[in-house]
Design an enzyme around this catalytic site. Structure first.
Site, mmCIF file in Angstrom:
data_model
loop_
_atom_site.group_PDB
_atom_site.id
_atom_site.type_symbol
_atom_site.label_atom_id
_atom_site.label_comp_id
_atom_site.label_asym_id
_atom_site.label_seq_id
_atom_site.Cartn_x
_atom_site.Cartn_y
_atom_site.Cartn_z
ATOM 1 N N GLU A 11 0.781 -1.230 -0.088
ATOM 2 C CA GLU A 11 0.103 0.047 0.110
ATOM 3 C C GLU A 11 0.889 1.159 -0.158
ATOM 4 O OE1 GLU A 11 -3.084 0.139 2.837
ATOM 5 O OE2 GLU A 11 -4.225 -1.801 2.060
ATOM 6 N N GLU B 178 -5.399 -9.173 1.208
ATOM 7 C CA GLU B 178 -6.150 -8.710 2.165
ATOM 8 C C GLU B 178 -7.538 -8.383 1.920
ATOM 9 O OE1 GLU B 178 -4.589 -5.324 4.646
ATOM 10 O OE2 GLU B 178 -2.594 -6.093 4.418
HETATM 11 C C1 BG6 Z 1 -4.465 -2.181 5.138
HETATM 12 C C2 BG6 Z 1 -3.046 -2.521 5.754
HETATM 13 O O1 BG6 Z 1 -4.505 -0.906 4.865
HETATM 14 O O2 BG6 Z 1 -5.552 -2.033 6.093
HETATM 15 C C3 BG6 Z 1 -3.167 -3.148 7.115
HETATM 16 O O3 BG6 Z 1 -2.379 -3.108 5.012
HETATM 17 C C4 BG6 Z 1 -4.220 -2.665 7.845
HETATM 18 O O4 BG6 Z 1 -1.925 -3.154 7.579
HETATM 19 C C5 BG6 Z 1 -5.544 -3.120 7.258
HETATM 20 O O5 BG6 Z 1 -4.312 -3.177 9.303
HETATM 21 C C6 BG6 Z 1 -6.808 -2.727 8.036
HETATM 22 O O6 BG6 Z 1 -6.491 -1.243 8.468
HETATM 23 P P1 BG6 Z 1 -6.696 -0.662 9.900
HETATM 24 O O7 BG6 Z 1 -6.452 0.849 9.754
HETATM 25 O O8 BG6 Z 1 -8.021 -1.139 10.366
HETATM 26 O O9 BG6 Z 1 -5.664 -1.499 10.738
#
Ligand code: BG6
Length: 453
Positions: A158, A358
């Site tokens: 990201e 993810e």
């Molecule tokens: C993504 C990242 O942006 O979203 C993760 O790669 C992150 O590291 C995930 O944890 C969820 O976002 P957040 O801010 O809820 O942890």
């Protein structure tokens, strides 16, 4: 989907699960020194994976996954960024070997948000071209030490977020104009570094695959008015194409270059960069997707300064999508079809295979009688997997699905109240307890889902 042909995974990142602060020769990272608001967990212990690593891999085996997407902690592999740290390398060798022994393909990302604070203190981190060399050296150490067994790699996780977030990249410039200029320069350095890393990868890991992990932006105009449609196109260029066009084709979208030139923010480049940028294409693209984004044109005299820097632009701003169900932690709404739409766009533009790296639902899970009944997460994951199946059935190349996250971890900025895991980690923001692992209902559901497909 046939299991042997498809990666069913689960994902984490080093600074969000490992902990092990100051242990095993680990250097100090930007994420170790950032200011975390009172009452919110930091990453010094996180999910204590550093001390639970083998137990966590046993749970992965029980879950039935054949892919583990994680990240190397730059400061565990390289200490303060200059010299390899043998203890850190040993830790990851153990992790990789234990995964392989259980039939789980290790899929590390080199740079997932944290970096050595010493490089920021010494020369401003990514503001300087020196950081490119340090990153390539670090990547080379990883390829040399792990490339004989690890064949699937992510470069930068990201870039949209990490080039903008001060507490991750260590850029605390206070002048807004100057900070924006620096953000674009830092992002350019990351793009060039990624290309150099791929160049190095081709020499060392000849039979491997590597690529960027993008924060996929599925951009919808708030209404069909021409100005909102144009705004959404601009947003696509600034939120996604400027990174992926660079990763794949080594060039920026026109609207992005034009805007940066007009503002005096176009990054400084050197003549020899061109050759590097135009070569060394990635093999795969990692897809991080939580929700779609709704965009509209900026109103006259509208103040957008409260938004994150990547949304702070005269060409577009955030809108609201009334068609999606929103929850406390999923403010943009839940949109499974967006996953399909976004991957289709990316495939048609870049023609590269993808892996979902993810995808997950944040929720403040409640432990009841030693169990977590997270039907809401099962629904979310099932609906997104269905869109992956649709994508594959239509003939698009999707190599795997790896939800966020294997286990509860410290959120990128909101601690432990916001949980994504298939496995509950018994701690709170303020009480570490034993960090014991408790599989949630979604764990057992995912296990069956993988088994039955
Ligand atoms: C993504 C990242 O942006 O979203 C993760 O790669 C992150 O590291 C995930 O944890 C969820 O976002 P957040 O801010 O809820 O942890």
């Amino acid at each position: 989907m046939v299991k042997n042909d498809f990666y069913w995974g689960a994902s984490t990142s080093a600074f969000q699960v490992e902990g092990g602060f100051g242990e095993g020769g680990k250097g100090v990272a930007t994420t170790d020194v950032r200011k975390v608001p009172e009452g919110i967990a930091d990453s010094k212990i996180a999910s204590d994976h550093y001390h639970h690593m083998l137990e966590d891999i046993d749970l992965m085996e029980e879950l039935g996954i054949n892919l583990y997407r994680f990240s190397f902690n730059w400061t565990r592999v390289m200490g303060d960024g200059m010299e390899p740290n043998q203890e850190g390398i040993k830790f990851y060798n153990q992790l990789i070997d234990a995964c392989i022994e259980k039939g789980i393909t290790p899929f590390p990302t080199l740079y997932h948000f944290e970096m050595p604070q010493a490089l920021v203190t010494e020369f401003g981190g990514w503001k300087s071209r020196k950081c490119i060399d340090r990153f390539v050296e670090y990547a080379e150490v990883c390829f040399q030490n792990f490339g004989d067994r690890v064949k699937l790699w992510g470069t930068i996780n990201e870039q949209l977020i990490v080039s903008a977030a001060s507490d991750l990249n260590g850029n605390h410039e206070t002048n807004t104009e100057e900070k924006m200029k620096q953000m674009y320069q830092m992002s350019y350095h990351m793009s060039l570094a990624e290309k150099k890393v791929i160049q190095c990868f081709r020499e060392i890991v000849k039979d491997g695959k590597i690529g960027p992990i993008c924060s996929m932006q599925v951009v919808y105009p708030e209404t069909p008015s021409p100005e909102n449609i144009l705004a959404s196109k601009n947003a696509e260029d600034f939120l996604q194409n400027c990174f992926l066009d660079m990763s794949v084709n080594g060039e920026y979208p026109k609207s992005y270059s034009n805007y940066l030139n007009k503002k005096g923010w176009y990054p400084e480049m050197e003549p020899e960069d061109q050759r590097i940028l135009l070569n060394y294409k990635p093999d795969i693209i990692g897809i991080n997707y939580y929700s779609s984004t709704c965009i509209r044109a900026v109103k006259t005299d509208e103040d957008t300064s409260k938004l994150p820097p990547f949304y702070r632009n005269e060409l577009f701003t955030l809108g609201v999508n009334p068609h999606l169900i929103k929850t406390k932690w999923m403010e943009f709404g839940i949109d499974p079809e967006g996953l399909y739409i976004g991957m289709r766009t990316i495939y048609e533009k870049y023609k590269l295979p993808m892996i979902v790296t993810e995808n997950g639902l944040a929720y403040s899970d409640v432990l009841e009688d030693g169990k977590i009944h997270d039907d809401y997460r099962i629904d979310y994951l099932e609906n997104h997997i269905a869109q992956c199946e649709r994508f594959i059935e239509e003939g698009y190349p999707l190599l795997g699905y790896s939800p966020w996250s294997l286990l509860d971890l410290v959120s990128s900025h909101q601690g432990f109240k916001k949980r994504y895991g298939l496995i509950y980690v018994d701690r709170t923001d303020t009480d570490l307890k034993e960090c014991s692992r408790i599989p949630k209902d979604s764990f057992y559901w995912y296990k069956k889902r993988i088994f039955n497909q």
